[in-house]
Write an enzyme that holds these catalytic residues in place. Structure first.
Site, PDB file in Angstrom:
ATOM      1  N   GLU A   1       0.808  -1.225   0.000  1.00 22.88           N
ATOM      2  CA  GLU A   1       0.000   0.000   0.000  1.00 22.88           C
ATOM      3  C   GLU A   1       0.838   1.271   0.000  1.00 22.88           C
ATOM      4  O   GLU A   1       0.544   2.222  -0.726  1.00 22.88           O
ATOM      5  CB  GLU A   1      -0.967  -0.001   1.199  1.00 22.88           C
TER       6      GLU A   1
ATOM      7  N   HIS B   1     -10.681  -5.480   9.736  1.00 24.02           N
ATOM      8  CA  HIS B   1     -11.307  -5.268   8.429  1.00 24.02           C
ATOM      9  C   HIS B   1     -12.632  -4.510   8.547  1.00 24.02           C
ATOM     10  O   HIS B   1     -13.435  -4.532   7.613  1.00 24.02           O
ATOM     11  CB  HIS B   1     -11.592  -6.612   7.735  1.00 24.02           C
TER      12      HIS B   1
END
Length: 654
Positions: free
Chosen positions: A391, A460
């Protein structure tokens, strides 16, 4: 390889300029004219001078916190450099960036950087922009031996190798990361040897030999221009001074070591070569005196320059927002939010060829939530790019591509993963325009799914909008309906600021009417989802539908509830919220994020500061419990606010 005498004179002048600039900077620091700190490049001059001598004007560089030499070698004006170190308005960054952040976009200097190794992903982004535009421009990204231990260096080398980007990673190994010897911190044979792991050339060169550096970088630049990909060059050199002018550290190097390296002075070595090539002492003196005169003029320029004003400071944070006019007719075919976002992506990529998408699994399979399906087939793999799982690496490349003039859309597959890329969001994207005095734009959209409700547990399922609303320079968008998602994403892509675009994963399947034609909703405009007279509920994302359901139930009890969706948290439509509170005299704020220090606290403070006398009851916040999201479905429902929670909060005000 033998350089012409004219080339040697040019290199000599650049090296003298770099050395005298940093020597004068040290003097001026002691006089209190250069404030904060600065990091001297004395002793390393051959690296920047030789490297940048291989570049064209349209090529890019990315510097480091020790970046004066990089900028001067690429052609930066000495007077504007000095004015920046003085913190004056005529500096390259209008006094807002200082020594560690000098940049000159007109020279394709994409900024020096106070964060170690942060410039490498940005350099990749500029290289990607060059490739997407089908030019032969190249990038040099400078970094130090200390930076080589950062994970983002690995991510950048890997990404550049996979995509064969036209970039040279130039490590200035000056033997020390602040006070710690590289011998104690760097594993392996050398930094250059790591290139073999990426299948690219790795070259180690004497960084005090200007001609040796020139030749090594020349080969790397030729390789990059030919489309053959990146090269890692490690230049062994030595900084003569301590880490910074402010550090005031105990001695950590021996005098014998310092003396040994000073005897390898790169300027003296070049002077010896020029003497052997017949350059006279008088000619060398002429070159040196021209530099000295330039330094004197630069100090005078900086001294005469005005201080920046508060208006300069505040106007430099955001570029003007994209203009948009919301459609009067919101009717259209039923679409899910995922489909509406997909329509916006199709529309904006068709409208503007600078727009491209990248992220994990966005191309071949169209994203794990299906949001980018069909884009690859229509626009090709160059503009819809699957990335490695890195990322920080690919988000940083998005920052660099935006600075270089493209309009990237970076998908974070699950929003919680943004944590591993926070430097590129908070220190790079958000601050780049500001640190450069309000001139550049960073038209970048970072989008992805946040929130709970589908049993993905603690890593998440977070709602993290408050993190980003707290950072000046970021725009934060949080739609609750398919209609809003399509129009707001269009505006986000057109905006010249970095935009955090939050999509609640539990809303991807939510349906609603969406106009078929392209449209854009102006950023900073709230939407009154339901009018009412007794209480205002300001709700975001998944809480909007729950607030509307609670309002419908309370209507049966004679309570009239007005529901407002801010839609964008930054900029915030304060006027709409305050007007509603002044009408209803009561306020409930509802969001899924943890209540403690959530965005609801900002809304409560806003109303308390500006409409306290209009309130007939305390402000009530509704948010998630202060726990990480549980996996168990019953506990997840207990953690997330419900329609009942919102209704109870409203009833408590009467």
């Amino acid at each position: 390889m033998k350089l012409e005498v004219q080339q040697l004179e040019s290199l000599y002048t650049t090296m003298i300029k770099i050395r005298r600039f940093d020597e004068r900077t040290a003097e001026l620091f002691l006089q209190g004219l250069v404030k904060g700190t600065a990091h001297s490049y004395v002793g390393e001059e051959a690296v920047a001078a030789a490297a940048c001598a291989n570049l064209r004007a349209d090529d890019y560089i990315v510097g480091t916190h020790r970046g004066h030499g990089h900028c001067l070698a690429k052609g930066a004006r000495v007077d504007r450099m000095m004015a920046e170190l003085f913190g004056r308005v005529d500096g390259y960054c209008r006094g807002l960036g200082g020594s560690m952040h000098i940049a000159a976009l007109d020279l394709n200097i994409l900024g020096c950087n106070g964060i170690v190794a942060a410039g490498l992903p940005i350099g990749n982004g500029a290289a990607l922009a060059a490739r997407l535009r089908k030019t032969d421009r190249v990038v040099i990204a400078f970094f130090g031996d200390g930076a080589s231990s950062q994970g983002v260096v690995h991510e950048s080398l890997n990404l550049a190798a996979v995509w064969k980007l036209p970039i040279i990673f130039l490590c200035e190994n000056n033997q020390y990361a602040l006070s710690t010897s590289s011998k104690r911190t760097i594993a392996g044979e050398s930094i250059a040897a790591r290139a073999a792991g990426y299948g690219i050339p790795g070259v180690r060169v004497d960084g005090n030999d200007v001609m040796g550096v020139y030749e090594a970088v020349q080969r790397a630049v030729a390789r990059a221009r030919a489309g053959d990909g990146p090269t890692l060059v490690e230049a062994l050199t030595y900084r003569w001074s301590g880490h910074s002018m402010r550090a005031n550290l105990p001695d950590y190097r021996t005098k014998d070591e310092e003396r040994e390296w000073m005897e390898r002075d790169p300027i003296a070595r070049l002077r010896g070569e020029m003497d052997r090539r017949g350059v006279s002492v008088m000619r060398l003196k002429e070159l040196e005196e021209s530099v000295e005169l330039e330094m004197d003029r630069a100090v005078a320029f900086a001294t005469a320059s005005a201080e920046p004003t508060v208006d300069v400071m505040e106007s430099s944070v955001y570029a003007p927002h994209a203009k948009a006019s919301e459609p009067h007719d919101r009717s259209g075919p039923e679409r899910t939010m995922a489909e509406a976002i997909n329509e916006a992506l199709h529309g904006e990529m068709t409208r503007d060829e600078r727009v491209f998408v990248m992220g994990e699994d966005v191309s071949l399979i169209g994203g794990i939530f299906g949001v980018t399906r069909g884009l690859r087939e229509k626009f090709g793999e160059d503009r819809v790019r699957d990335t490695p799982i890195s990322e920080a690496g690919f988000l940083g490349a998005g920052v660099g591509a935006a600075i270089a003039g493209l309009r990237p859309i970076v998908e974070i597959q699950i929003w919680d993963f943004i944590a591993v890329a926070m430097d590129q969001v908070v220190n790079q994207a958000a601050k780049f325009r500001y640190m450069l005095g309000g001139g550049p734009t960073v038209p970048l959209v970072i989008r992805g799914p946040q929130g709970g409700g589908i049993r993905l547990a603690a890593q998440h399922s977070q709602c993290l909008e408050a993190w980003f609303a707290h950072v000046p320079g970021l725009v934060v968008v949080a739609p609750s309906t398919p209609y809003d998602a399509k129009g707001l994403l269009a505006s986000a892509i057109r905006d010249d600021n970095p935009v955090i675009f939050l999509e609640h994963k539990a809303l991807y399947a939510a349906k609603g009417p969406v106009p078929a034609d392209p449209y854009a909703i102006p950023l900073g405009t709230a939407d009154v989802k339901r009018e009412g007279s007794d209480v205002t509920v300001v709700a975001t994302q998944a809480m909007v539908s729950r607030a509307l359901a609670a309002a419908a139930d309370l209507e049966k009890e004679g309570v009239s509830v007005e529901v407002i969706d801010p839609r964008t948290l930054v900029p915030l439509d304060e006027a709409a919220i305050l007007a509603s509170v002044r009408k209803t005299h009561r306020l409930v704020v509802a969001h899924e994020a943890v209540k403690r220090s959530g965005f609801g606290a900002e809304l409560a403070a806003l109303v308390a500061e500006k409409a306290l006398d209009d309130l007939d009851a305390p402000i009530v916040r509704v948010g998630a419990r202060a726990v990480p999201m549980p996996y168990n479905d019953g506990l997840e429902r207990a953690a997330i606010p419900t329609q009942v929670d919102i209704a109870d909060a409203i009833r408590s005000l009467f």
